[in-house]
Design an enzyme around this catalytic site. Structure first.
Site, PDB file in Angstrom:
ATOM      1  N   PRO A   1      -3.227  11.546   4.742  1.00  0.00           N
ATOM      2  CA  PRO A   1      -3.810  11.384   3.549  1.00  0.00           C
ATOM      3  C   PRO A   1      -5.232  11.164   3.561  1.00  0.00           C
ATOM      4  CG  PRO A   1      -2.089   9.423   4.148  1.00  0.00           C
ATOM      5  CD  PRO A   1      -2.568  10.320   5.319  1.00  0.00           C
TER       6      PRO A   1
ATOM      7  N   TYR B   1     -10.060   4.059  15.065  1.00  0.00           N
ATOM      8  CA  TYR B   1      -9.075   4.599  14.003  1.00  0.00           C
ATOM      9  C   TYR B   1      -9.027   6.029  14.077  1.00  0.00           C
ATOM     10  CZ  TYR B   1      -6.860   4.965   9.421  1.00  0.00           C
ATOM     11  OH  TYR B   1      -5.831   4.919   8.203  1.00  0.00           O
TER      12      TYR B   1
ATOM     13  N   GLN C   1     -15.706   4.499  12.704  1.00  0.00           N
ATOM     14  CA  GLN C   1     -14.042   4.333  13.076  1.00  0.00           C
ATOM     15  C   GLN C   1     -13.747   5.074  14.379  1.00  0.00           C
ATOM     16  OE1 GLN C   1     -12.184   5.508   9.365  1.00  0.00           O
ATOM     17  NE2 GLN C   1     -11.393   3.400   9.171  1.00  0.00           N
TER      18      GLN C   1
ATOM     19  N   GLY D   1       0.713  -1.218   0.021  1.00  0.00           N
ATOM     20  CA  GLY D   1      -0.136   0.194   0.018  1.00  0.00           C
ATOM     21  C   GLY D   1       0.840   1.409   0.021  1.00  0.00           C
TER      22      GLY D   1
HETATM   23  N1  CAA Z   1     -19.767   7.390   4.826  1.00  0.00           N
HETATM   24  C1  CAA Z   1     -21.171   7.449   4.695  1.00  0.00           C
HETATM   25  N2  CAA Z   1     -22.025   6.494   5.072  1.00  0.00           N
HETATM   26  C2  CAA Z   1     -21.609   5.655   5.990  1.00  0.00           C
HETATM   27  C3  CAA Z   1     -20.323   5.469   5.839  1.00  0.00           C
HETATM   28  C4  CAA Z   1     -19.244   6.169   5.503  1.00  0.00           C
HETATM   29  N3  CAA Z   1     -17.888   6.246   5.680  1.00  0.00           N
HETATM   30  N4  CAA Z   1     -20.088   4.100   6.573  1.00  0.00           N
HETATM   31  C5  CAA Z   1     -21.383   3.742   6.821  1.00  0.00           C
HETATM   32  N5  CAA Z   1     -22.108   4.497   6.350  1.00  0.00           N
HETATM   33  C6  CAA Z   1     -23.627   4.261   6.233  1.00  0.00           C
HETATM   34  C7  CAA Z   1     -23.988   3.072   5.266  1.00  0.00           C
HETATM   35  O1  CAA Z   1     -24.326   3.616   4.047  1.00  0.00           O
HETATM   36  C8  CAA Z   1     -25.385   2.855   5.928  1.00  0.00           C
HETATM   37  O2  CAA Z   1     -26.271   3.574   5.531  1.00  0.00           O
HETATM   38  P1  CAA Z   1     -27.742   3.357   5.068  1.00  0.00           P
HETATM   39  O3  CAA Z   1     -28.557   2.456   6.314  1.00  0.00           O
HETATM   40  O4  CAA Z   1     -28.530   4.383   4.675  1.00  0.00           O
HETATM   41  O5  CAA Z   1     -27.436   2.217   3.936  1.00  0.00           O
HETATM   42  C9  CAA Z   1     -25.231   3.077   7.630  1.00  0.00           C
HETATM   43  O6  CAA Z   1     -23.965   3.969   7.546  1.00  0.00           O
HETATM   44  C10 CAA Z   1     -24.912   1.719   8.329  1.00  0.00           C
HETATM   45  O7  CAA Z   1     -23.934   1.185   7.739  1.00  0.00           O
HETATM   46  P2  CAA Z   1     -23.962  -0.496   7.463  1.00  0.00           P
HETATM   47  O8  CAA Z   1     -25.315  -0.836   6.942  1.00  0.00           O
HETATM   48  O9  CAA Z   1     -22.933  -0.679   6.421  1.00  0.00           O
HETATM   49  O10 CAA Z   1     -23.579  -1.122   8.891  1.00  0.00           O
HETATM   50  P3  CAA Z   1     -22.744  -2.071   9.525  1.00  0.00           P
HETATM   51  O11 CAA Z   1     -23.130  -2.091  10.903  1.00  0.00           O
HETATM   52  O12 CAA Z   1     -23.261  -3.346   8.787  1.00  0.00           O
HETATM   53  O13 CAA Z   1     -21.422  -1.567   9.075  1.00  0.00           O
HETATM   54  C11 CAA Z   1     -19.445  -0.165   9.032  1.00  0.00           C
HETATM   55  C12 CAA Z   1     -20.675  -0.296   9.594  1.00  0.00           C
HETATM   56  C13 CAA Z   1     -18.526  -1.253   9.603  1.00  0.00           C
HETATM   57  C14 CAA Z   1     -19.128   1.188   9.424  1.00  0.00           C
HETATM   58  C15 CAA Z   1     -19.367  -0.230   7.416  1.00  0.00           C
HETATM   59  O14 CAA Z   1     -20.544   0.676   7.173  1.00  0.00           O
HETATM   60  C16 CAA Z   1     -18.189   0.436   6.791  1.00  0.00           C
HETATM   61  O15 CAA Z   1     -17.154  -0.571   6.830  1.00  0.00           O
HETATM   62  N6  CAA Z   1     -18.059   1.457   6.573  1.00  0.00           N
HETATM   63  C17 CAA Z   1     -17.012   2.379   6.056  1.00  0.00           C
HETATM   64  C18 CAA Z   1     -16.139   3.004   7.224  1.00  0.00           C
HETATM   65  C19 CAA Z   1     -15.085   3.924   6.384  1.00  0.00           C
HETATM   66  O16 CAA Z   1     -15.234   4.828   6.089  1.00  0.00           O
HETATM   67  N7  CAA Z   1     -13.976   3.400   6.713  1.00  0.00           N
HETATM   68  C20 CAA Z   1     -12.755   3.993   6.268  1.00  0.00           C
HETATM   69  C21 CAA Z   1     -11.679   2.787   5.898  1.00  0.00           C
HETATM   70  S1  CAA Z   1     -10.376   3.280   4.912  1.00  0.00           S
HETATM   71  C22 CAA Z   1      -9.365   4.042   5.869  1.00  0.00           C
HETATM   72  O17 CAA Z   1      -9.636   4.222   7.183  1.00  0.00           O
HETATM   73  C23 CAA Z   1      -7.989   4.671   5.405  1.00  0.00           C
HETATM   74  C24 CAA Z   1      -8.033   6.033   5.679  1.00  0.00           C
HETATM   75  O18 CAA Z   1      -7.396   6.601   6.484  1.00  0.00           O
HETATM   76  C25 CAA Z   1      -8.793   7.075   4.900  1.00  0.00           C
END
Ligand code: CAA
Length: 240
Positions: A177, A147, A144, A13
């Site tokens: 980032p 995080y 998060q 990465g």
């Molecule tokens: N932005 C906007 N909406 C989000 C979101 C995000 N990042 N994460 C979750 N949501 C929303 C979903 O779209 C969902 O909305 P709806 O009910 O309208 O569909 C709601 O929140 C609930 O989400 P889930 O149905 O997915 O609920 P869950 O409990 O199964 O999972 C979660 C929750 C684990 C947070 C999952 O949604 C997820 O993995 N989201 C991404 C979180 C994220 O952005 N992580 C960043 C990873 S990359 C990184 O960290 C690198 C960096 O430095 C940038």
């Protein structure tokens, strides 16, 4: 003589791109990794860096890792605290283990490694410490709390250590980032990720090489007067 750079999480990465860039810029690079031997061997073969396996969240392992790097390449001049993991869940579904793992690997690791190199940097009156935080440490991110807290913690860590080391020729800076095209971001559910990309004014994910360029600058003599700063690269998704 070539400077020695340690890049934690440096075989995949963003970390791999940093290792590659610093190697191209003439540093002797130690790329640390935690567990993926195949990726590490591939990285070593393809970009010609030395790889060192140890857990950045383990204090004693870091001390041993730094000793091994020093013996093989020389004392560390540039430390890039890049290693990081996610264990995403809403707080009400997050386990204590998910919290502890992320704080340990993403935040405590910076203490572990800085502690292991700081005396040597102070004695030599030179050092570059670059902590890789995240847009999500700046703005917070649903799903998060672990995080976001760890990455925000790195920003405070940087600001405090920068003041402690300023008179010793050691600079300490953070790079934040945004969402970058890596395996970590690819793991975000597709629907969520599409929404995130739609919210990036540049309309695309970042490239790992673009973050590596920020790190190369902070490691260079051009950034000698820059310390305690937060360098943001996120396609205008969040402007501080
Ligand atoms: N932005 C906007 N909406 C989000 C979101 C995000 N990042 N994460 C979750 N949501 C929303 C979903 O779209 C969902 O909305 P709806 O009910 O309208 O569909 C709601 O929140 C609930 O989400 P889930 O149905 O997915 O609920 P869950 O409990 O199964 O999972 C979660 C929750 C684990 C947070 C999952 O949604 C997820 O993995 N989201 C991404 C979180 C994220 O952005 N992580 C960043 C990873 S990359 C990184 O960290 C690198 C960096 O430095 C940038």
């Amino acid at each position: 003589m070539s400077k020695v750079a340690l890049v934690t999480g440096g075989t995949r990465g963003i970390g791999r791109a940093i290792s590659e860039r610093l190697s191209r810029d003439g540093y002797k690079v130690a790329a640390n990794y935690a567990g993926n031997d195949d990726a590490a061997q591939k990285c070593a073969a393809e970009i010609g860096v030395d790889v060192f396996k140890f857990d950045v969240g383990d204090y004693d392992a870091c001390a041993e890792g730094i000793a091994a790097i020093t013996e093989k390449l020389g004392p560390v001049d540039v430390l890039v605290n890049n290693a990081g993991i996610t264990r995403d869940a809403m707080l009400h579904k997050m386990t204590r283990e998910m919290w502890d793992d992320v704080i340990r690997v993403d935040l405590t690791s910076a203490f572990n490694l800085c502690h292991a190199v700081i005396e040597s940097m102070r004695e030599r009156n030179f050092g570059r410490i670059i902590n890789i935080s995240s847009i999500n440490g700046q703005k917070g991110q649903m799903g998060q709390v672990n995080y976001s807290a760890a990455k925000a913690g790195l920003i405070g860590f940087t600001k405090a250590l920068a003041q402690e080391t300023a008179r010793k020729g050691i600079t300490v800076n953070t790079v934040c980032p945004g969402y970058v095209d890596t395996d970590m971001v690819a793991a975000v559910p597709e629907k969520v990720l599409n929404g995130i990309i739609a919210g990036i004014p540049m309309g695309r994910l970042g490239k790992a090489e673009e973050i590596a360029g920020c790190v190369a600058f902070l490691a260079s003599d051009d950034a000698a007067f820059m310390t305690g700063s937060t360098l943001t690269a996120n396609g205008a998704q969040y402007i501080t």
